[in-house]
Scaffold this motif. Structure first.
Motif, short mmCIF file in Angstrom:
data_model
loop_
_atom_site.label_atom_id
_atom_site.label_comp_id
_atom_site.label_asym_id
_atom_site.label_seq_id
_atom_site.Cartn_x
_atom_site.Cartn_y
_atom_site.Cartn_z
N ASN A 18 1.03 -1.77 -0.02
CA ASN A 18 -0.49 0.31 0.38
C ASN A 18 0.88 1.15 -0.43
O ASN A 18 0.60 2.53 -0.22
N GLY A 21 2.08 1.98 -3.34
CA GLY A 21 0.93 2.15 -3.73
C GLY A 21 0.34 4.05 -3.94
O GLY A 21 0.29 4.59 -4.89
N TRP A 22 0.67 4.83 -2.68
CA TRP A 22 0.65 5.77 -1.96
C TRP A 22 1.93 6.28 -3.07
O TRP A 22 1.62 7.99 -3.60
N SER A 23 3.19 6.01 -3.03
CA SER A 23 4.01 6.49 -3.75
C SER A 23 3.97 6.79 -5.18
O SER A 23 4.39 8.16 -5.41
N ALA A 24 3.21 5.71 -5.40
CA ALA A 24 2.52 5.85 -7.21
C ALA A 24 1.72 6.76 -7.49
O ALA A 24 1.99 7.82 -8.67
N THR A 25 1.03 7.20 -6.22
CA THR A 25 -0.07 7.93 -7.41
C THR A 25 -0.38 9.36 -6.33
O THR A 25 -0.56 10.07 -7.23
N SER A 26 -0.10 9.42 -5.64
CA SER A 26 0.20 10.73 -4.52
C SER A 26 2.06 11.06 -4.58
O SER A 26 2.49 12.42 -4.35
N GLN A 28 4.31 11.29 -2.05
CA GLN A 28 4.09 12.08 -1.29
C GLN A 28 5.06 11.11 0.78
O GLN A 28 4.51 11.43 1.24
N ARG A 72 11.10 1.57 -9.37
CA ARG A 72 10.22 3.26 -9.76
C ARG A 72 10.79 4.49 -9.25
O ARG A 72 10.42 5.14 -9.21
N TYR A 74 11.37 5.45 -6.05
CA TYR A 74 10.33 5.95 -4.77
C TYR A 74 11.15 5.98 -3.63
O TYR A 74 10.81 6.58 -3.00
#
Length: 101
Positions: A18, A21-26, A28, A72, A74
């Motif tokens: 998860n 996933g937050w790294s990918a979408t935000s 932040q 990726r 991140y």
């Protein structure tokens, strides 16, 4: 979480997934989040062995997720750490497949 045994390891893996996933979408998620998770679950040899032995499949996914986070962009970490993760992935894969080396 580890008191839940097999399911606890799966939950740890799910939370790291998860986080990616937050790294990918935000974009932040700070680098230190991944570093702390790595320190807790990979660099601590006792914890690493406990996770691998309790639920090798989820541990493999955990290692794979760390590798993906770095790939990726991140998470920035040392090449030495990346090599350790690659080696761990190979070890847990062998464990799952029943290969002794």
């Amino acid at each position: 979480m580890l008191s839940s045994g097999y399911e606890g390891v799966r939950e740890i893996e799910k939370r790291l997934t998860n986080t990616v996933g937050w790294s990918a979408t935000s974009g932040q998620v700070d680098n230190w989040v991944y570093e702390e998770a790595n320190t807790t679950f990979i660099q601590d040899e006792e914890m690493l062995k406990k996770l691998m032995n309790t639920n090798p499949n989820s541990f493999r996914k955990l290692v794979q997720t760390f590798l993906e986070a770095n790939g990726r962009g991140y998470w920035e970490t040392s090449e030495e750490n990346m090599e350790k993760l690659r080696q761990l992935y190979s070890e847990v894969e062998d464990k799952i497949e029943g290969i002794d080396r």
